[in-house]
Design a protein around this motif. Structure first.
Motif, mmCIF file in Angstrom:
data_model
loop_
_atom_site.group_PDB
_atom_site.id
_atom_site.type_symbol
_atom_site.label_atom_id
_atom_site.label_comp_id
_atom_site.label_asym_id
_atom_site.label_seq_id
_atom_site.Cartn_x
_atom_site.Cartn_y
_atom_site.Cartn_z
ATOM 1 N N LEU A 1 -3.687 10.298 -2.239
ATOM 2 C CA LEU A 1 -2.793 10.245 -1.077
ATOM 3 C C LEU A 1 -2.921 8.910 -0.350
ATOM 4 C CD1 LEU A 1 -3.177 13.857 0.356
ATOM 5 C CD2 LEU A 1 -1.031 12.775 -0.363
ATOM 6 N N ALA A 2 -4.149 8.435 -0.192
ATOM 7 C CA ALA A 2 -4.368 7.142 0.478
ATOM 8 C C ALA A 2 -3.716 6.013 -0.319
ATOM 9 C CB ALA A 2 -5.860 6.884 0.655
ATOM 10 N N LEU A 3 -3.865 6.041 -1.629
ATOM 11 C CA LEU A 3 -3.245 5.016 -2.471
ATOM 12 C C LEU A 3 -1.727 5.107 -2.416
ATOM 13 C CD1 LEU A 3 -3.526 2.709 -4.523
ATOM 14 C CD2 LEU A 3 -3.723 4.468 -6.316
ATOM 15 N N ALA A 4 -1.195 6.316 -2.419
ATOM 16 C CA ALA A 4 0.258 6.504 -2.404
ATOM 17 C C ALA A 4 0.895 5.943 -1.139
ATOM 18 C CB ALA A 4 0.595 7.988 -2.547
ATOM 19 N N ARG A 5 0.162 5.931 -0.039
ATOM 20 C CA ARG A 5 0.715 5.374 1.205
ATOM 21 C C ARG A 5 1.070 3.899 1.056
ATOM 22 N NH1 ARG A 5 -2.554 9.387 3.548
ATOM 23 N NH2 ARG A 5 -4.465 8.181 3.687
ATOM 24 N N GLU A 6 0.422 3.203 0.140
ATOM 25 C CA GLU A 6 0.737 1.793 -0.111
ATOM 26 C C GLU A 6 2.141 1.628 -0.705
ATOM 27 O OE1 GLU A 6 -1.209 -0.858 0.769
ATOM 28 O OE2 GLU A 6 -2.365 0.716 1.772
ATOM 29 N N PHE A 7 2.691 2.716 -1.237
ATOM 30 C CA PHE A 7 4.007 2.670 -1.870
ATOM 31 C C PHE A 7 5.087 3.345 -1.027
ATOM 32 C CE2 PHE A 7 0.870 2.161 -5.146
ATOM 33 C CZ PHE A 7 1.360 1.084 -5.845
ATOM 34 N N TRP B 1 7.871 3.529 1.962
ATOM 35 C CA TRP B 1 8.839 2.518 2.396
ATOM 36 C C TRP B 1 8.390 1.702 3.598
ATOM 37 C CZ3 TRP B 1 11.727 0.444 -0.886
ATOM 38 C CH2 TRP B 1 12.270 1.179 -1.940
ATOM 39 N N PRO B 2 7.762 2.277 4.606
ATOM 40 C CA PRO B 2 7.319 1.426 5.729
ATOM 41 C C PRO B 2 6.337 0.331 5.290
ATOM 42 C CG PRO B 2 7.330 3.721 6.397
ATOM 43 C CD PRO B 2 7.579 3.696 4.910
ATOM 44 N N GLN B 3 5.423 0.676 4.388
ATOM 45 C CA GLN B 3 4.468 -0.322 3.898
ATOM 46 C C GLN B 3 5.173 -1.363 3.025
ATOM 47 O OE1 GLN B 3 1.412 -1.016 4.759
ATOM 48 N NE2 GLN B 3 1.401 -2.747 3.373
ATOM 49 N N ILE B 4 6.098 -0.932 2.208
ATOM 50 C CA ILE B 4 6.856 -1.871 1.371
ATOM 51 C C ILE B 4 7.639 -2.834 2.268
ATOM 52 C CG2 ILE B 4 8.798 -2.058 -0.261
ATOM 53 C CD1 ILE B 4 7.752 0.578 -1.511
ATOM 54 N N ALA B 5 8.249 -2.313 3.333
ATOM 55 C CA ALA B 5 9.010 -3.170 4.260
ATOM 56 C C ALA B 5 8.080 -4.185 4.930
ATOM 57 C CB ALA B 5 9.708 -2.318 5.312
ATOM 58 N N ARG B 6 6.898 -3.744 5.390
ATOM 59 C CA ARG B 6 5.943 -4.669 6.023
ATOM 60 C C ARG B 6 5.512 -5.762 5.051
ATOM 61 N NH1 ARG B 6 4.349 0.050 8.563
ATOM 62 N NH2 ARG B 6 2.777 0.560 7.006
ATOM 63 N N SER B 7 5.223 -5.378 3.826
ATOM 64 C CA SER B 7 4.799 -6.351 2.822
ATOM 65 C C SER B 7 5.910 -7.344 2.508
ATOM 66 C CB SER B 7 4.363 -5.641 1.537
ATOM 67 O OG SER B 7 3.255 -4.824 1.783
ATOM 68 N N THR B 8 7.133 -6.857 2.400
ATOM 69 C CA THR B 8 8.273 -7.727 2.119
ATOM 70 C C THR B 8 8.493 -8.714 3.262
ATOM 71 O OG1 THR B 8 9.296 -6.001 0.785
ATOM 72 C CG2 THR B 8 10.737 -7.775 1.546
ATOM 73 N N LEU B 9 8.436 -8.222 4.503
ATOM 74 C CA LEU B 9 8.579 -9.110 5.658
ATOM 75 C C LEU B 9 7.479 -10.163 5.699
ATOM 76 C CD1 LEU B 9 9.664 -6.625 8.454
ATOM 77 C CD2 LEU B 9 11.037 -8.458 7.435
ATOM 78 N N ALA B 10 6.275 -9.779 5.333
ATOM 79 C CA ALA B 10 5.169 -10.739 5.317
ATOM 80 C C ALA B 10 5.406 -11.836 4.288
ATOM 81 C CB ALA B 10 3.853 -10.018 5.039
ATOM 82 N N VAL B 11 5.910 -11.472 3.124
ATOM 83 C CA VAL B 11 6.205 -12.475 2.087
ATOM 84 C C VAL B 11 7.274 -13.446 2.572
ATOM 85 C CG1 VAL B 11 7.222 -12.802 -0.208
ATOM 86 C CG2 VAL B 11 5.465 -11.062 0.144
ATOM 87 N N TYR B 12 8.366 -12.898 3.143
ATOM 88 C CA TYR B 12 9.428 -13.766 3.665
ATOM 89 C C TYR B 12 8.921 -14.631 4.808
ATOM 90 C CZ TYR B 12 13.073 -11.586 0.850
ATOM 91 O OH TYR B 12 13.845 -11.154 -0.189
ATOM 92 N N GLY B 13 8.128 -14.055 5.700
ATOM 93 C CA GLY B 13 7.577 -14.822 6.814
ATOM 94 C C GLY B 13 6.705 -15.965 6.333
ATOM 95 N N HIS B 14 5.885 -15.698 5.331
ATOM 96 C CA HIS B 14 5.031 -16.748 4.764
ATOM 97 C C HIS B 14 5.880 -17.842 4.123
ATOM 98 C CE1 HIS B 14 1.531 -18.565 2.920
ATOM 99 N NE2 HIS B 14 2.167 -18.529 1.756
ATOM 100 N N ALA B 15 6.890 -17.446 3.354
ATOM 101 C CA ALA B 15 7.762 -18.436 2.704
ATOM 102 C C ALA B 15 8.496 -19.280 3.735
ATOM 103 C CB ALA B 15 8.759 -17.732 1.784
ATOM 104 N N LEU B 16 9.000 -18.649 4.777
ATOM 105 C CA LEU B 16 9.718 -19.395 5.810
ATOM 106 C C LEU B 16 8.796 -20.349 6.559
ATOM 107 C CD1 LEU B 16 12.083 -16.680 7.298
ATOM 108 C CD2 LEU B 16 12.746 -18.754 6.064
ATOM 109 N N SER B 17 7.584 -19.916 6.837
ATOM 110 C CA SER B 17 6.662 -20.776 7.578
ATOM 111 C C SER B 17 6.271 -22.012 6.776
ATOM 112 C CB SER B 17 5.412 -20.001 7.991
ATOM 113 O OG SER B 17 4.613 -19.702 6.857
#
Length: 139
Positions: free
Chosen positions: A108-114, A116-132
Motif C-alpha cells: 500500500l505504501a509503495l502504491a501511493r507513489e503511483f 495521481w496526486p503523487q504523479i502530478a507532484r513529480s511531473t510539476l517538479a520535473v517541469y520546474g527543474h527544467a524551467l529553472s
C-alpha cells in the motif's frame, strides 16, 4: 500442488477481466499470485492494482524488476518458473498472517507513489527543474 497444500478450496482462477472486475476481485483477495515470465515491472497494471488494493503479492523477479519491489517488505519474490518457490511462498503467506500483513502494508505504501496526486507532484517538479535551468528571462 494446491490440493497437496490443502489450499484448493481457497484458490480461484480467473481469465481475462476488465479494469472494474480486476479492482473488485483484488479487494476480495488476501494473496495475489502474479507470476510473470520476465519478472515483475511497474508496466504490469495488475501488479499495481494488487498493491493498491492492499493484497499480499507473490510475484517473480527478473532483470528489469525495480529495486523498490523488495522481497519480504512489499512483495514476495520468486524466480520465474520456480514452482517450488511459488508453493513455498503460498504456504508461508497463508500460514503466517503477520508476514502477509507486512507485505500488504508495504505494498500500500509503495502504491501511493503511483497515485495521481503523487504523479502530478513529480511531473510539476520535473517541469520546474527544467524551467529553472533553461528558461530565459522575459525582457
Amino acid at each position: 500442488l494446491a490440493e497437496s497444500l490443502k489450499l484448493a478450496d481457497n484458490i480461484q482462477w480467473y481469465g481475462e477481466l476488465g479494469p472494474e472486475q480486476i479492482a473488485q476481485t483484488l479487494l476480495r483477495c488476501s494473496i495475489a499470485c502474479l507470476p510473470y515470465p520476465a519478472g515483475a515491472t511497474f508496466r504490469r497494471s495488475t501488479l499495481l492494482e494488487a498493491l493498491a488494493a492492499g493484497t499480499a503479492v507473490i510475484t517473480t523477479h527478473g532483470s528489469r524488476t525495480p529495486s523498490t519491489l523488495i522481497h519480504g517488505e512489499n512483495v514476495w519474490l520468486v524466480e520465474p518458473e520456480d514452482t517450488l518457490g511459488l508453493s513455498e511462498a503460498l504456504s508461508v503467506l497463508s500460514g503466517r498472517p503477520s508476514t502477509a500483513d507486512r507485505l500488504r502494508a508495504g505494498g500500500l505504501a509503495l502504491a501511493r507513489e503511483f497515485a495521481w496526486p503523487q504523479i502530478a507532484r513529480s511531473t510539476l517538479a520535473v517541469y520546474g527543474h527544467a524551467l529553472s535551468r533553461h528558461a530565459k528571462p522575459i525582457a
